[in-house]
Design a protein around this motif. Structure first.
Motif, PDB file in Angstrom:
ATOM      1  N   ARG A  25      39.257  37.415  31.727  1.00  0.00           N
ATOM      2  CA  ARG A  25      40.657  37.835  31.813  1.00  0.00           C
ATOM      3  C   ARG A  25      40.744  39.368  31.808  1.00  0.00           C
ATOM      4  NH1 ARG A  25      45.295  39.189  29.129  1.00  0.00           N
ATOM      5  NH2 ARG A  25      47.167  38.055  29.814  1.00  0.00           N
ATOM      6  N   ARG A  26      39.971  40.006  30.935  1.00  0.00           N
ATOM      7  CA  ARG A  26      39.958  41.473  30.905  1.00  0.00           C
ATOM      8  C   ARG A  26      39.480  42.040  32.239  1.00  0.00           C
ATOM      9  NH1 ARG A  26      38.333  40.969  25.276  1.00  0.00           N
ATOM     10  NH2 ARG A  26      36.175  40.964  25.901  1.00  0.00           N
ATOM     11  N   SER A  27      38.475  41.407  32.849  1.00  0.00           N
ATOM     12  CA  SER A  27      37.963  41.862  34.152  1.00  0.00           C
ATOM     13  C   SER A  27      39.024  41.731  35.238  1.00  0.00           C
ATOM     14  CB  SER A  27      36.729  41.057  34.557  1.00  0.00           C
ATOM     15  OG  SER A  27      35.670  41.289  33.685  1.00  0.00           O
ATOM     16  N   VAL A  28      39.764  40.637  35.210  1.00  0.00           N
ATOM     17  CA  VAL A  28      40.819  40.419  36.206  1.00  0.00           C
ATOM     18  C   VAL A  28      41.927  41.451  36.023  1.00  0.00           C
ATOM     19  CG1 VAL A  28      42.629  38.810  36.948  1.00  0.00           C
ATOM     20  CG2 VAL A  28      40.295  37.982  36.584  1.00  0.00           C
ATOM     21  N   LEU A  29      42.331  41.689  34.770  1.00  0.00           N
ATOM     22  CA  LEU A  29      43.369  42.692  34.508  1.00  0.00           C
ATOM     23  C   LEU A  29      42.908  44.084  34.951  1.00  0.00           C
ATOM     24  CD1 LEU A  29      44.698  41.531  31.032  1.00  0.00           C
ATOM     25  CD2 LEU A  29      45.912  41.443  33.234  1.00  0.00           C
ATOM     26  N   ALA A  30      41.638  44.396  34.716  1.00  0.00           N
ATOM     27  CA  ALA A  30      41.096  45.693  35.140  1.00  0.00           C
ATOM     28  C   ALA A  30      41.106  45.804  36.666  1.00  0.00           C
ATOM     29  CB  ALA A  30      39.683  45.884  34.596  1.00  0.00           C
ATOM     30  N   ALA A  31      40.789  44.713  37.362  1.00  0.00           N
ATOM     31  CA  ALA A  31      40.816  44.724  38.829  1.00  0.00           C
ATOM     32  C   ALA A  31      42.239  44.945  39.337  1.00  0.00           C
ATOM     33  CB  ALA A  31      40.244  43.424  39.383  1.00  0.00           C
ATOM     34  N   ASP A  41      46.350  48.851  41.485  1.00  0.00           N
ATOM     35  CA  ASP A  41      47.543  49.683  41.289  1.00  0.00           C
ATOM     36  C   ASP A  41      47.236  51.168  41.418  1.00  0.00           C
ATOM     37  OD1 ASP A  41      49.036  47.384  40.905  1.00  0.00           O
ATOM     38  OD2 ASP A  41      49.024  47.528  38.716  1.00  0.00           O
ATOM     39  N   ASP A  42      46.058  51.585  40.959  1.00  0.00           N
ATOM     40  CA  ASP A  42      45.748  53.022  41.014  1.00  0.00           C
ATOM     41  C   ASP A  42      44.967  53.425  42.275  1.00  0.00           C
ATOM     42  OD1 ASP A  42      42.966  52.615  40.541  1.00  0.00           O
ATOM     43  OD2 ASP A  42      43.190  52.944  38.388  1.00  0.00           O
ATOM     44  N   GLY A  43      44.706  52.458  43.167  1.00  0.00           N
ATOM     45  CA  GLY A  43      44.083  52.775  44.447  1.00  0.00           C
ATOM     46  C   GLY A  43      42.567  52.816  44.450  1.00  0.00           C
ATOM     47  N   SER A  44      41.942  52.423  43.345  1.00  0.00           N
ATOM     48  CA  SER A  44      40.475  52.480  43.305  1.00  0.00           C
ATOM     49  C   SER A  44      39.816  51.105  43.480  1.00  0.00           C
ATOM     50  CB  SER A  44      40.010  53.110  41.988  1.00  0.00           C
ATOM     51  OG  SER A  44      40.406  52.324  40.879  1.00  0.00           O
TER      52      SER A  44
END
Length: 110
Positions: free
Chosen positions: A60-66, A71-74
């Motif tokens: 879940r943390r990995s998905v949220l980070a993705a 959102d930030d374009g990276s």
């Protein structure tokens, strides 16, 4: 895979993980309310559920980070070296944060 498709897949995965985490989280006290005859299997079930909960929480943390990277374009760039993450890797694992080479290095260090 385009970002819109990747975002949809990530959002669907997040919803599934939230449901799984909700089910696995359950009431820990209920485990101890069973009879003594069930104690051994209860501990095993509890340990298994805890392990699955840990895995689901990390994913879940990995998905949220993705989603944050989108959102930030990276999104699609390796978080270690900055090179593009191969499209096939993102197709298989839309939450992937690293290119294959950097991920392999990270796993070897563990």
């Amino acid at each position: 895979m385009d970002n819109a498709t990747a975002r949809k897949r990530l959002e669907n995965t997040l919803a599934e993980l939230d449901r799984s985490i909700g089910v696995l989280g359950g009431d820990p006290q209920a485990v101890w309310d069973r009879s003594g005859a069930d104690a051994g299997s209860t501990l095993t079930d509890t340990d298994r559920n805890r392990a699955m909960l840990d895995v689901a929480t990390r994913q879940r943390r990995s998905v949220l980070a993705a989603l944050q990277r989108m959102d930030d374009g990276s999104y699609g760039l390796c978080t270690d070296c900055g090179r593009p993450v191969p499209a096939g890797r993102l197709e298989a694992r839309p939450e992937a944060a690293r290119c294959v080479q950097c991920q392999s290095k990270r796993e070897r260090r563990r």
